[in-house]
Design a protein around this motif. Structure first.
Motif, PDB file in Angstrom:
ATOM      1  N   ASN A 264       0.969  -1.151  -0.166  1.00  0.00           N
ATOM      2  CA  ASN A 264       0.084  -0.024   0.039  1.00  0.00           C
ATOM      3  C   ASN A 264       0.734   1.396   0.014  1.00  0.00           C
ATOM      4  N   LEU A 265       0.994   1.977  -1.125  1.00  0.00           N
ATOM      5  CA  LEU A 265       1.800   3.125  -1.164  1.00  0.00           C
ATOM      6  C   LEU A 265       1.622   4.311  -0.289  1.00  0.00           C
ATOM      7  N   GLU A 266       0.246   4.122   0.332  1.00  0.00           N
ATOM      8  CA  GLU A 266      -0.068   5.074   1.197  1.00  0.00           C
ATOM      9  C   GLU A 266       0.768   5.372   2.255  1.00  0.00           C
ATOM     10  N   ALA A 267       1.415   4.272   2.552  1.00  0.00           N
ATOM     11  CA  ALA A 267       2.735   4.310   3.555  1.00  0.00           C
ATOM     12  C   ALA A 267       3.734   5.398   3.032  1.00  0.00           C
ATOM     13  N   VAL A 268       4.191   5.385   1.738  1.00  0.00           N
ATOM     14  CA  VAL A 268       5.175   6.380   1.462  1.00  0.00           C
ATOM     15  C   VAL A 268       4.582   7.693   1.679  1.00  0.00           C
ATOM     16  N   ASN A 269       3.203   7.911   1.119  1.00  0.00           N
ATOM     17  CA  ASN A 269       2.461   9.180   1.221  1.00  0.00           C
ATOM     18  C   ASN A 269       2.672   9.804   2.694  1.00  0.00           C
ATOM     19  N   ILE A 270       2.144   8.869   3.777  1.00  0.00           N
ATOM     20  CA  ILE A 270       2.317   8.958   4.947  1.00  0.00           C
ATOM     21  C   ILE A 270       3.597   9.483   5.567  1.00  0.00           C
ATOM     22  N   ALA A 271       4.788   8.680   5.015  1.00  0.00           N
ATOM     23  CA  ALA A 271       6.019   9.190   5.457  1.00  0.00           C
ATOM     24  C   ALA A 271       6.579  10.422   4.871  1.00  0.00           C
ATOM     25  N   PHE A 272       6.090  11.046   3.838  1.00  0.00           N
ATOM     26  CA  PHE A 272       6.581  12.114   3.455  1.00  0.00           C
ATOM     27  C   PHE A 272       5.757  13.190   4.218  1.00  0.00           C
ATOM     28  N   LYS A 273       4.459  13.049   4.282  1.00  0.00           N
ATOM     29  CA  LYS A 273       3.828  13.993   5.311  1.00  0.00           C
ATOM     30  C   LYS A 273       4.113  14.205   6.557  1.00  0.00           C
ATOM     31  N   ALA A 274       4.335  13.132   7.187  1.00  0.00           N
ATOM     32  CA  ALA A 274       4.759  13.075   8.524  1.00  0.00           C
ATOM     33  C   ALA A 274       6.149  13.698   8.853  1.00  0.00           C
ATOM     34  N   ASP A 293      -5.201  -3.612   5.654  1.00  0.00           N
ATOM     35  CA  ASP A 293      -4.170  -2.961   4.744  1.00  0.00           C
ATOM     36  C   ASP A 293      -3.700  -1.632   5.219  1.00  0.00           C
ATOM     37  N   GLN A 294      -4.267  -0.963   6.278  1.00  0.00           N
ATOM     38  CA  GLN A 294      -3.854   0.322   6.449  1.00  0.00           C
ATOM     39  C   GLN A 294      -2.445   0.526   6.833  1.00  0.00           C
ATOM     40  N   PRO A 295      -1.727   1.144   6.558  1.00  0.00           N
ATOM     41  CA  PRO A 295      -0.150   1.184   7.132  1.00  0.00           C
ATOM     42  C   PRO A 295      -0.106   2.070   8.489  1.00  0.00           C
TER      43      PRO A 295
END
Length: 345
Positions: A264-274, A293-295
Motif C-alpha cells: 500500500n503506497l499510502e505508507a510512502v505518502n504518510i512518510a513524506f507528510k509525517a 491493509d492500512q499502514p
C-alpha cells in the motif's frame, strides 16, 4: 560555512568526511566529549555540527542532546536537529508525539502507576506486545500472551525493573541468524554477539534499569514482514524486513529485501507528510499493515544502521513514483543538511 564532525568509525561520519573531501568543503574533526568542546567550536568558527550519536553508547545518550541544545543557542545548525533528537530511542515519547500530530500509529498504552496498569490488564484482551522505551533490533520486545504474563511484567516493572540490554535475546537471535545464513561473516557475528549476549558488554551495564512504567502495544496477528521507509529530503527509500521463523518480530531478523514488491503506497505518502509535521528532513519509519491493509507506524528514528541501505535499488519521489538509482544515504543526509532542505512537499 564550516562543518564540525564528531567522528566514530563505522558511523555516518565515514561518508560525511568522504563527501566533504570530494566537494573540497572546509570541515574539522572534533571530539564532542572534550571538556572545552564549546571553545573549540567557537575558535574553529563552526557553522554546522554533525554527530551520528548511537543509542547503544550510554555516553552518547547522556551527552549528545545537551551539547546540541547548547550550540543551537549560539546559532549553530546541528544534525540531527532538536525536533529529530529529543525523542530518539524513546518509544514512549514517540507514542505521544505521533498521537499529537495525528500520524497513524499502532495503538499503544502506557502506565506510570502499578494499580492503573493492573486495572488495564483486567479490562483488556491479549496477546499484547510489551516493550521498553529503548533498544534496537527488537531486543526489548516481548509477546505477552496471557494476563498472568502481563501481571508478572507489571510487578517487575514497578519492582526490580528491567535491564536496558536483553543479553539473552541478543544471544539467541544471533544463533538463529547463523542457522539461517551459514556464512563466515555470520559465524564471526555469532562469536562477537554471542559473547556479548552471555557476558554483557560493560557499556551496557551502565545504562540504568528501566522501571516505574509499562508500555503495551496492540498486537496485529499474521504479520510476516514490516517495511522500513527512510525519507531524506524529497526521496523515500525502501526496505522490507521479513519476520523470523515462528516469531512476530521483523526488526533485527536480517531477512531483508530491497526491491519493492506490491504494498500500500499510502505508507510512502504518510512518510513524506509525517516528515513535514515532525520537521525532520531525515526520518526512518517502521511500518506494519493491519487487517484492512492500512499502514501504521510502529516507531521512528533519525538514525539507522550504516551501509545496509547501499543495497537499496532506488527511491520513491513525492509523487509516489519509483526511480531506480544507486543509493548512498549518508551523502543524501549531508547534502540535504548543508543545502538546508525545506520540507515543502
Amino acid at each position: 560555512m564550516k562543518i564540525g564532525i564528531h567522528h566514530r568509525k563505522g558511523s555516518f561520519s565515514d561518508r560525511w568526511i568522504e563527501y566533504l573531501e570530494q566537494k573540497k568543503m572546509p570541515y574539522v574533526i572534533l571530539n564532542a566529549f572534550d571538556n572545552d568542546i564549546i571553545k573549540q567550536i567557537k575558535e574553529n568558527k563552526v557553522t554546522h555540527f554533525m554527530w551520528h550519536f548511537n543509542q547503544n553508547y550510554f555516553e552518547d545518550m547522556l551527552h549528545a542532546k545537551t551539547l546540541f541544545r547548547s550550540v543551537n543557542q549560539i546559532g549553530i545548525k546541528t544534525f540531527p536537529n532538536e525536533d529529530a533528537y529529543w525523542h530518539f530511542d524513546d518509544k514512549v515519547a514517540q507514542k505521544y508525539l505521533l498521537e499529537a500530530l495525528d500520524i497513524p500509529l499502532v495503538k499503544a498504552d502506557v502506565f506510570y502507576h502499578q494499580k492503573e496498569a493492573e486495572k488495564y490488564i483486567e479490562n483488556t484482551s491479549f496477546p499484547k506486545v510489551f516493550k521498553l522505551k529503548g533498544g534496537a533490533g527488537s531486543i526489548n520486545v516481548k509477546l505477552v500472551k496471557t494476563k498472568e504474563q502481563a501481571r508478572k511484567l507489571v510487578k517487575k516493572a514497578f519492582g526490580s525493573g528491567f535491564d536496558a540490554f536483553d543479553s539473552w535475546t541478543v544471544f539467541t537471535d544471533t544463533i538463529e541468524r547463523f542457522r539461517r545464513q551459514k556464512t563466515a561473516h555470520n559465524f564471526l557475528r555469532v562469536i562477537k554477539w554471542g559473547f556479548k549476549g552471555i557476558f554483557v558488554d560493560k557499556q551496557y551495564k551502565v545504562f540504568p534499569k528501566q522501571r516505574n512504567y509499562v508500555y503495551f502495544q496492540e498486537f496485529i496477528p499474521d504479520l510476516t514482514y514490516d517495511i522500513r521507509l527512510i525519507v531524506i529530503g524529497n526521496k523515500c527509500f525502501y526496505l522490507k524486513r521479513n519476520t523470523r521463523d515462528n516469531d512476530f518480530r521483523a526488526s533485527g531478523s536480517g531477512m531483508l529485501e530491497f526491491v519493492p514488491g506490491k504494498f500500500n503506497l499510502e505508507a510512502v505518502n504518510i512518510a513524506f507528510k509525517a516528515a513535514r509535521k515532525l520537521n525532520m528532513f531525515c526520518v526512518a519509519y517502521d511500518f506494519i499493515f493491519n487487517a484492512e491493509d492500512q499502514p501504521l507506524v510502529v516507531e521512528i528514528s533519525y538514525g539507522f544502521q550504516p551501509y545496509v541501505y547501499d543495497q537499496c535499488v532506488g527511491f520513491y519521489d513525492t509523487d509516489l513514483n519509483w526511480n531506480e538509482a544507486r543509493v548512498n544515504l549518508e551523502f543524501e543526509i549531508i547534502e540535504s543538511f548543508l543545502n538546508e532542505f525545506s520540507l515543502t512537499y
